[in-house]
Design a protein around this motif. Structure first.
Motif, PDB file in Angstrom:
ATOM      1  N   ARG A  45      40.619  40.389  43.196  1.00 33.42           N
ATOM      2  CA  ARG A  45      40.131  41.639  43.781  1.00 33.42           C
ATOM      3  C   ARG A  45      39.093  41.326  44.872  1.00 33.42           C
ATOM      4  NH1 ARG A  45      38.113  46.815  40.529  1.00 33.42           N
ATOM      5  NH2 ARG A  45      39.845  46.137  39.253  1.00 33.42           N
ATOM      6  N   GLY A  46      39.325  41.885  46.054  1.00 40.71           N
ATOM      7  CA  GLY A  46      38.398  41.688  47.158  1.00 40.71           C
ATOM      8  C   GLY A  46      38.718  40.503  48.053  1.00 40.71           C
ATOM      9  N   TYR A  47      39.716  39.724  47.727  1.00 44.10           N
ATOM     10  CA  TYR A  47      40.051  38.525  48.481  1.00 44.10           C
ATOM     11  C   TYR A  47      41.453  38.621  49.067  1.00 44.10           C
ATOM     12  CZ  TYR A  47      36.187  36.329  45.926  1.00 44.10           C
ATOM     13  OH  TYR A  47      34.965  36.014  45.398  1.00 44.10           O
ATOM     14  N   GLY A  48      41.649  37.945  50.180  1.00 41.45           N
ATOM     15  CA  GLY A  48      42.976  37.816  50.761  1.00 41.45           C
ATOM     16  C   GLY A  48      43.698  39.135  50.939  1.00 41.45           C
ATOM     17  N   LEU A  49      44.911  39.203  50.406  1.00 49.47           N
ATOM     18  CA  LEU A  49      45.752  40.391  50.572  1.00 49.47           C
ATOM     19  C   LEU A  49      45.599  41.405  49.445  1.00 49.47           C
ATOM     20  CD1 LEU A  49      48.993  38.611  51.854  1.00 49.47           C
ATOM     21  CD2 LEU A  49      47.198  39.743  53.203  1.00 49.47           C
ATOM     22  N   SER A  50      44.755  41.130  48.469  1.00 53.29           N
ATOM     23  CA  SER A  50      44.532  42.081  47.376  1.00 53.29           C
ATOM     24  C   SER A  50      43.610  43.211  47.838  1.00 53.29           C
ATOM     25  CB  SER A  50      43.935  41.381  46.150  1.00 53.29           C
ATOM     26  OG  SER A  50      44.918  40.595  45.518  1.00 53.29           O
ATOM     27  N   ASP A  51      43.600  44.286  47.053  1.00 59.80           N
ATOM     28  CA  ASP A  51      42.751  45.434  47.377  1.00 59.80           C
ATOM     29  C   ASP A  51      41.285  45.038  47.463  1.00 59.80           C
ATOM     30  OD1 ASP A  51      44.941  47.103  47.396  1.00 59.80           O
ATOM     31  OD2 ASP A  51      44.658  47.797  45.338  1.00 59.80           O
ATOM     32  N   LYS A  52      40.554  45.813  48.243  1.00 52.56           N
ATOM     33  CA  LYS A  52      39.119  45.593  48.420  1.00 52.56           C
ATOM     34  C   LYS A  52      38.370  46.896  48.135  1.00 52.56           C
ATOM     35  CE  LYS A  52      40.336  42.042  51.635  1.00 52.56           C
ATOM     36  NZ  LYS A  52      41.712  42.065  51.208  1.00 52.56           N
ATOM     37  N   PRO A  53      38.347  47.289  46.870  1.00 50.56           N
ATOM     38  CA  PRO A  53      37.669  48.548  46.521  1.00 50.56           C
ATOM     39  C   PRO A  53      36.153  48.426  46.682  1.00 50.56           C
ATOM     40  CG  PRO A  53      38.291  47.386  44.538  1.00 50.56           C
ATOM     41  CD  PRO A  53      38.878  46.608  45.692  1.00 50.56           C
ATOM     42  N   GLN A  54      35.473  49.554  46.665  1.00 48.47           N
ATOM     43  CA  GLN A  54      34.017  49.573  46.802  1.00 48.47           C
ATOM     44  C   GLN A  54      33.320  49.022  45.563  1.00 48.47           C
ATOM     45  OE1 GLN A  54      32.110  50.451  49.519  1.00 48.47           O
ATOM     46  NE2 GLN A  54      34.092  50.344  50.528  1.00 48.47           N
ATOM     47  N   ARG A  55      33.949  49.123  44.401  1.00 49.06           N
ATOM     48  CA  ARG A  55      33.332  48.698  43.130  1.00 49.06           C
ATOM     49  C   ARG A  55      34.313  47.839  42.333  1.00 49.06           C
ATOM     50  NH1 ARG A  55      32.467  53.954  43.786  1.00 49.06           N
ATOM     51  NH2 ARG A  55      30.341  54.674  44.110  1.00 49.06           N
ATOM     52  N   GLY A  56      33.811  47.303  41.227  1.00 45.44           N
ATOM     53  CA  GLY A  56      34.682  46.588  40.309  1.00 45.44           C
ATOM     54  C   GLY A  56      34.722  45.093  40.505  1.00 45.44           C
ATOM     55  N   TYR A  57      33.659  44.520  41.061  1.00 44.81           N
ATOM     56  CA  TYR A  57      33.647  43.086  41.293  1.00 44.81           C
ATOM     57  C   TYR A  57      32.997  42.295  40.170  1.00 44.81           C
ATOM     58  CZ  TYR A  57      35.470  44.198  45.813  1.00 44.81           C
ATOM     59  OH  TYR A  57      36.285  44.645  46.809  1.00 44.81           O
ATOM     60  N   GLU A  58      32.635  42.963  39.089  1.00 47.47           N
ATOM     61  CA  GLU A  58      32.119  42.224  37.951  1.00 47.47           C
ATOM     62  C   GLU A  58      33.296  41.482  37.309  1.00 47.47           C
ATOM     63  OE1 GLU A  58      33.483  46.165  36.837  1.00 47.47           O
ATOM     64  OE2 GLU A  58      31.874  45.616  38.205  1.00 47.47           O
ATOM     65  N   LYS A  59      32.977  40.387  36.657  1.00 47.26           N
ATOM     66  CA  LYS A  59      34.027  39.521  36.096  1.00 47.26           C
ATOM     67  C   LYS A  59      34.904  40.261  35.086  1.00 47.26           C
ATOM     68  CE  LYS A  59      31.970  36.371  38.452  1.00 47.26           C
ATOM     69  NZ  LYS A  59      30.816  37.131  38.871  1.00 47.26           N
ATOM     70  N   LYS A  60      34.334  41.202  34.363  1.00 49.63           N
ATOM     71  CA  LYS A  60      35.090  41.969  33.365  1.00 49.63           C
ATOM     72  C   LYS A  60      36.257  42.721  34.033  1.00 49.63           C
ATOM     73  CE  LYS A  60      34.043  44.560  29.200  1.00 49.63           C
ATOM     74  NZ  LYS A  60      34.184  43.417  28.323  1.00 49.63           N
ATOM     75  N   SER A  61      35.997  43.364  35.156  1.00 54.38           N
ATOM     76  CA  SER A  61      37.059  44.087  35.874  1.00 54.38           C
ATOM     77  C   SER A  61      38.091  43.129  36.441  1.00 54.38           C
ATOM     78  CB  SER A  61      36.466  44.925  37.006  1.00 54.38           C
ATOM     79  OG  SER A  61      35.674  45.962  36.503  1.00 54.38           O
ATOM     80  N   MET A  62      37.621  42.005  36.961  1.00 49.39           N
ATOM     81  CA  MET A  62      38.557  41.033  37.527  1.00 49.39           C
ATOM     82  C   MET A  62      39.417  40.402  36.435  1.00 49.39           C
ATOM     83  SD  MET A  62      36.016  39.418  40.360  1.00 49.39           S
ATOM     84  CE  MET A  62      36.970  39.142  41.836  1.00 49.39           C
TER      85      MET A  62
END
Length: 170
Positions: A45-62
């Motif tokens: 999440r947030g890298y390369g071709l994956s989605d880049k949402p405003q939130r959800g970068y904590e390891k639990k979400s990933m």
């Protein structure tokens, strides 16, 4: 979630990249691994071709993203190899989904608790690049193809006598 998917349908091997990389960092070893495994290498999440949402970068979400990918591929369990940030996501995955992991390999990652307990201004100056993770997160740095936010981060994380605004402009 964007991902590379190749190999046999025997055992699933998930390769999680570090910061500021993408699944492409694994491209040289995937062919050898694909002889014995179904190899999946997602862009987190947030890298390369994956989605880049405003939130959800904590390891639990990933880690949940990885769990959902494994489910979507029709597997109940996987071997996970994580590098750097991917190692932290893999570790979180193992804590949250122990029934879904057969092996975990973590590469190039500093022990977080030990690092934060022993941090000081001197440590921060030596390892300033690690503070990027705290200051902005991957979507604000690695997710963009620009360095506009980088000078402000450098000024916030380094001793002001090391880098000055005038020096960044030149």
């Amino acid at each position: 979630m964007s991902y590379v998917d190749t190999g046999s349908d025997q055992q699933l091997l998930v390769l999680l990249h570090g910061w500021p990389q993408t699944a492409q960092c694994w491209e040289r070893i995937i062919p050898a691994l694909a002889k014995d495994y179904r190899v999946v290498a997602p862009d987190l999440r947030g890298y390369g071709l994956s989605d880049k949402p405003q939130r959800g970068y904590e390891k639990k979400s990933m880690a949940q993203d990885v769990r959902e990918l494994i489910d979507a591929l029709g597997f109940a369990q996987a071997r996970i190899v994580g590098h750097d940030r991917g190692a932290r996501v893999g570790h979180r995955f193992a804590l949250d989904y122990p029934e879904s992991i057969t092996h975990l390999t973590v590469l190039d990652v500093a022990p977080t608790l030990h690092t934060f307990r022993g941090s000081s201004p001197a440590v921060a100056q030596k390892y300033w690049h690690w503070l990027f993770h705290i200051a902005a997160g991957p979507a604000r740095i690695a997710g963009r193809r620009t360095h506009r936010g980088l000078p402000a981060l450098l000024l916030r994380t380094l001793d002001s006598s090391t880098i000055t605004p005038a020096g960044l402009d030149s």
